[in-house]
Scaffold this motif. Sequence first.
Motif, PDB file in Angstrom:
ATOM      1  N   PRO A  32      41.257  52.496  41.672  1.00 38.25           N
ATOM      2  CA  PRO A  32      41.221  52.007  43.052  1.00 38.25           C
ATOM      3  C   PRO A  32      40.249  50.832  43.202  1.00 38.25           C
ATOM      4  N   ASP A  33      40.591  49.878  44.058  1.00 38.25           N
ATOM      5  CA  ASP A  33      39.716  48.726  44.289  1.00 38.25           C
ATOM      6  C   ASP A  33      38.374  49.144  44.876  1.00 38.25           C
ATOM      7  N   GLY A  34      38.369  50.282  45.585  1.00 37.91           N
ATOM      8  CA  GLY A  34      37.134  50.712  46.245  1.00 37.91           C
ATOM      9  C   GLY A  34      36.132  51.378  45.331  1.00 37.91           C
ATOM     10  N   PHE A  35      36.358  51.300  44.035  1.00 39.88           N
ATOM     11  CA  PHE A  35      35.485  51.990  43.080  1.00 39.88           C
ATOM     12  C   PHE A  35      34.019  51.613  43.253  1.00 39.88           C
ATOM     13  N   THR A  44      42.989  46.497  33.096  1.00 38.03           N
ATOM     14  CA  THR A  44      42.028  45.686  33.867  1.00 38.03           C
ATOM     15  C   THR A  44      40.970  46.594  34.488  1.00 38.03           C
ATOM     16  N   ILE A  45      39.844  45.982  34.835  1.00 37.40           N
ATOM     17  CA  ILE A  45      38.746  46.664  35.520  1.00 37.40           C
ATOM     18  C   ILE A  45      38.552  45.977  36.871  1.00 37.40           C
ATOM     19  N   PRO A  46      38.480  46.738  37.967  1.00 38.51           N
ATOM     20  CA  PRO A  46      38.301  46.086  39.272  1.00 38.51           C
ATOM     21  C   PRO A  46      36.986  45.314  39.352  1.00 38.51           C
ATOM     22  N   SER A  47      37.015  44.153  39.997  1.00 34.15           N
ATOM     23  CA  SER A  47      35.798  43.342  40.130  1.00 34.15           C
ATOM     24  C   SER A  47      34.742  44.057  40.972  1.00 34.15           C
ATOM     25  N   SER A  48      35.165  45.076  41.742  1.00 33.35           N
ATOM     26  CA  SER A  48      34.207  45.820  42.571  1.00 33.35           C
ATOM     27  C   SER A  48      33.207  46.595  41.730  1.00 33.35           C
ATOM     28  N   PHE A  49      33.457  46.666  40.398  1.00 34.52           N
ATOM     29  CA  PHE A  49      32.487  47.313  39.507  1.00 34.52           C
ATOM     30  C   PHE A  49      31.103  46.679  39.645  1.00 34.52           C
ATOM     31  N   ALA A  50      31.067  45.440  40.109  1.00 34.19           N
ATOM     32  CA  ALA A  50      29.795  44.729  40.282  1.00 34.19           C
ATOM     33  C   ALA A  50      28.836  45.489  41.187  1.00 34.19           C
ATOM     34  N   SER A  51      29.383  46.340  42.065  1.00 30.46           N
ATOM     35  CA  SER A  51      28.545  47.072  43.018  1.00 30.46           C
ATOM     36  C   SER A  51      27.923  48.331  42.424  1.00 30.46           C
ATOM     37  N   LEU A  52      28.313  48.682  41.208  1.00 27.89           N
ATOM     38  CA  LEU A  52      27.795  49.911  40.587  1.00 27.89           C
ATOM     39  C   LEU A  52      26.432  49.627  39.947  1.00 27.89           C
ATOM     40  N   THR A  53      25.480  49.267  40.771  1.00 23.50           N
ATOM     41  CA  THR A  53      24.178  48.802  40.255  1.00 23.50           C
ATOM     42  C   THR A  53      23.287  49.934  39.759  1.00 23.50           C
ATOM     43  N   ALA A  95      33.575  39.194  34.611  1.00 28.68           N
ATOM     44  CA  ALA A  95      32.208  38.654  34.565  1.00 28.68           C
ATOM     45  C   ALA A  95      31.289  39.447  35.485  1.00 28.68           C
ATOM     46  N   GLU A  96      31.862  40.060  36.518  1.00 30.81           N
ATOM     47  CA  GLU A  96      31.058  40.804  37.499  1.00 30.81           C
ATOM     48  C   GLU A  96      30.310  41.980  36.873  1.00 30.81           C
ATOM     49  N   ILE A  97      30.751  42.397  35.696  1.00 36.19           N
ATOM     50  CA  ILE A  97      30.113  43.537  35.045  1.00 36.19           C
ATOM     51  C   ILE A  97      28.624  43.270  34.810  1.00 36.19           C
TER      52      ILE A  97
END
Length: 603
Positions: A167-170, A188-197, A214-216
């Motif tokens: 889900p995009d909301g991950f 693919t990995i959702p770009s929202s992964f960037a928020s998993l700080t 790159a957001e990773i």
Amino acid sequence: MAAARRGKAGDPRAGFRRDAGEPGPAVPQGLLRAARKNGQLNLAGRDLSEVPANVWRINLDVPEEAHQNLSFGAADRWWEQTDLTKLILASNKLQCLSEDVRLLPALTVLDVHDNQLTSIPSAIGFLENLQKLNVSHNKLKNIPEELTQLKHLKSLLLQHNELSHLPDGFGQLISLEELDLSNNQLATIPSSFASLTSLVRLNLAHNQLKKLPAEISAMKSLKQLDCTKNQLETVPSELASMASLEQLYLRKNKLQYLPVFPSCKLLKELHVGENQIEVLSAEHLKHLNSLCVLELRDNKLKSLPDEITLLQGLERLDLTNNDISSLPCALGNLPQLKLLALEGNPLRTIRRDMLQKGTQELLKYLRSKIQDDITSPSEGSPVTAMTLPSESRINIHAITALKVLEYSEKRAAVIPDEIFNAVGSNSVTTVNFSKNQLNEIPKRIVELKESVCDVNLGFNKLCSISLELCVLHKLTHLDIRNNFLTSLPEEMEALIRLQIINLCFNRFKIFPNVLYRIPTLETILLSNNQVGSIDPLQIRKIDKLGTLDLQNNDLLQVPPELGNCVNLRTLLLEGNPFRTPRAAILAKGTAAVLEYLRSRIPT
């Protein structure tokens, strides 16, 4: 209805009997009773094909014992029951979970691994206290968007399913510290992964990823990243900025080159075996100060750079099945190296029987070759100032962009003035004059005293250290290995920022006294000299000293008081003629050696 329910509840065999058509074994009342007291219910391996309704309703229904025994004691007061916080349903035959899971809002742990689940109920979003969810080893094809509402979730285990997308909301799972998505079908990995700080461990192994977002790199807490067995051809350059990364697994991909990691100062393990990497350069290695494990097996490497010696903490180097024909002798100077794997390489310069003797014998052999190189007459005429500047090949880009002044491997007896003239007004932080024929330190090095931090004069013919070196007050790293030094000048105590000094393969007969007076020292490498004794009381004053390498010297005894130097993380003493500690003690590592020495201190 209530009466009917009470009548059924009065059956003493309730919870143990299975009616015809009732799915799977029911749950013993004793387990439910205990769960009401301690908030935990373990139903693993009970052959359940469905979760009995009374499990979901454990916090709602009046328990059986309340109807059977109206005079039970205070310890059994069912109305004071504890809400269920931990539910384990692992290793059953569950094909689905009921939406009734919402009736257990206090759950912090839900473990349903090793079942046959094809989906997760959307009601999972109601478990707002959930901290750990294990749904691994099932048949999930997707994840409900509601799962991303679990703001307190710290551990999410989804490995060994059939997931092809997330889900995009991950990124809303802001508390997540551990995420395992290995052995799925993710492309693919959702770009929202960037928020998993808050994420510390991320496992993406055995998927179908062709690239990483790159957001990773925004995962500032990430310590462990596993991307083994995907289809990665490149790694985003942003990955190099992940300052907390300690373990990186990129095995079994399609990488053609090793990424450069300038900010990964804490990286301890780098696994890049089974790729298509052809070149390993100094640029790849120079930032990896903390690296302990470098795994490069089954690639296409043809050579190993001398700069491998920059990896002073390296303990394991796996080069199995490459195309390497010769090894740099400098490899023998890695003080921590315990395992060097070279099978399957077309090595021509080392006999097979030497390779079979093991890592330590091989390193000793490489070290002996260094000595041979230094003491043998130079081939051809030495380069002198008279033959320059036409042959000097000054690297202006290195000076201006990299702040490096390099003139190495020229067999030069002097460093030509043109080299220093090229610096101009630029700030140079690194000087490399190694592998020449220098008899003295160039006097003009003093011109760099306001900026230079790292000086390499290794592999020359220096018999003494001139005072010009002693005024480089910003110096943090000094490499003067493989020279003819017998002493250091007392003026070196002016080097108040010096952290690392490499004096290996010189001719010191006594431990240089001036080192005792440089409290900033963190690493002293003094192997392969003729040092006969050390002063443990003085060593202890160097309170930042973490690494002391005294291998292959002439120590007849190790003073027990050295055991009080508790800040030492690495103490290397092999290859000395002392009798105690015995080899068996040394093999146990630094902590054991220090403890042994302390036990020998006279009381």
